[in-house]
Design an enzyme around this catalytic site. Structure first.
Site, short mmCIF file in Angstrom:
data_model
loop_
_atom_site.label_atom_id
_atom_site.label_comp_id
_atom_site.label_asym_id
_atom_site.label_seq_id
_atom_site.Cartn_x
_atom_site.Cartn_y
_atom_site.Cartn_z
N THR A 93 -36.52 -22.53 15.14
CA THR A 93 -35.43 -22.04 16.00
C THR A 93 -36.00 -21.38 17.24
O THR A 93 -35.57 -21.67 18.37
CB THR A 93 -34.56 -21.03 15.23
OG1 THR A 93 -34.02 -21.68 14.09
CG2 THR A 93 -33.44 -20.48 16.09
N TYR A 147 -42.97 -13.98 14.94
CA TYR A 147 -41.81 -13.68 15.81
C TYR A 147 -42.32 -13.34 17.21
O TYR A 147 -41.85 -13.88 18.22
CB TYR A 147 -41.00 -12.52 15.22
CG TYR A 147 -39.80 -12.13 16.04
CD1 TYR A 147 -38.79 -13.05 16.33
CD2 TYR A 147 -39.66 -10.83 16.52
CE1 TYR A 147 -37.68 -12.68 17.08
CE2 TYR A 147 -38.55 -10.46 17.26
CZ TYR A 147 -37.57 -11.39 17.54
OH TYR A 147 -36.48 -11.01 18.29
#
Ligand code: UDP
Length: 314
Positions: A93, A147
């Site tokens: 994503t 992340y």
């Protein structure tokens, strides 16, 4: 103006939607409702167009981008817990999704703001953190850092598209943003502490509570993003967006209890019990907001007490 907000059903995205709807703009929200919710948009029913979809869907993104004057790219697999629980989906994503959005924006030369994060700086001990500072992260096998890595790739892609294809992009690095609608489900210390305090339940500090943060009200962050989006001189640049006033997590717990007049006690949990294996907390995180203040005249207006009251609804 036609505004597309990816991740518009999320915490910050839905507050951005409020801002642009109030201005009379035409707002389209794209969200896959993984962490965002219909509840965040309930008050905007009939005032925004909502599309349930994935930012990796090239055809969908191209169509929505073509129809937008401004794109606010807020969609991301977010929170270190989510990353540790679903690493592959999160990386896909955050890397592939952002690539699709950025390339579509470059194709149509759409003005775009991308939401990055203070996680970019990793565990750099130099504080406060300025936009040009180094990233200090652990080994790639420590999934927690992916992340930060994914967001760094996204920023680099945006920067390269700006220099090679004149993409009108600005990057905002959001530091510990809090306010109504933020859920405590994904870590997020302020809503967790406030919810516990309102129920007179224990506030649980992870580690020893000496780690510190600076919190910024979401309304202040929205003003920063909207001003940046409306200022062409910010194109090609990166800005920290964060609050004032560093506070340790122990002091935060005490303040939440005092402000909410709660009977709660404070308890301590070791990191090993609080987080999945492989987690490493950030000891200090303080934004240097000199650049944004000089360039667009923005400064946070709400202090921590006001933030806690707003989150508590008191
Ligand atoms: N934290 C805590 N208790 C909680 C949730 C978080 O002590 O119930 C700590 C967490 O370990 C971190 C800080 O509060 O040191 C801020 O956590 P949050 O998830 O809000 O943001 P981030 O770590 O991304 O800055």
């Amino acid at each position: 103006m036609r505004v597309l907000i990816t991740g518009g059903a999320g915490f910050i995205g839905s507050h951005l939607a409020d801002h642009y709807v109030a201005k009379g703009d035409q707002v389209t929200i794209l969200d896959n409702f993984s962490t965002g919710s219909q509840e965040n948009l309930a008050h905007l029913a009939g005032k925004v167009t909502t599309v349930d979809g994935d930012i990796r869907n090239v055809d969908l993104i191209e169509k929505l981008t073509k129809d937008a004057d401004l794109i606010l790219h807020m969609a991301a697999a977010l929170g270190v817990n989510t990353i540790l629980e679903s690493p592959l989906e999160s990386m896909s994503t955050n890397i592939t999704g952002s690539e699709v959005v950025l390339h579509a924006a470059a194709k149509y030369k759409s003005r775009i703001i991308i939401a990055s994060t203070s996680e970019i700086y990793g565990k750099n001990p130099k504080q406060p953190l300025s936009e040009g500072d180094d990233r200090v992260v652990g080994a790639p096998q420590k999934i927690r850092w992916t992340y930060s890595d994914a967001k760094a790739i996204e920023e680099a892609m945006a920067t390269a598209l700006h220099s090679q294809k004149n993409l009108p992009v600005t990057i905002v690095r959001l530091f510990n943003t809090v306010g109504p609608r933020q859920t405590g489900r994904y870590g997020m210390v302020v809503p967790r502490f406030v919810q516990a305090a309102l129920k007179n339940e224990a506030l649980t500090i992870y580690g020893d509570g000496t780690q510190s943060r600076v919190f910024c009200h979401v309304d202040d962050a929205v003003k920063a993003i909207a001003t940046i989006a409306g200022t062409d001189a910010t194109i090609g640049e990166v800005f920290n967006v964060g609050g004032n006033g560093e506070i340790t997590i122990k002091e935060l717990a005490e303040k939440v209890i005092a402000v909410t007049k709660s009977q709660s006690v404070i308890t301590y949990t070791p990191y090993s019990d609080a987080y999945p294996a492989g987690f490493e907390d950030i000891q200090r995180r303080v934004p240097d907001i000199t650049k944004i203040s000089k360039r667009i005249g923005w400064a946070p207006t709400q202090d921590l007490e006001a933030i806690i009251k707003d989150v508590a609804g008191i």
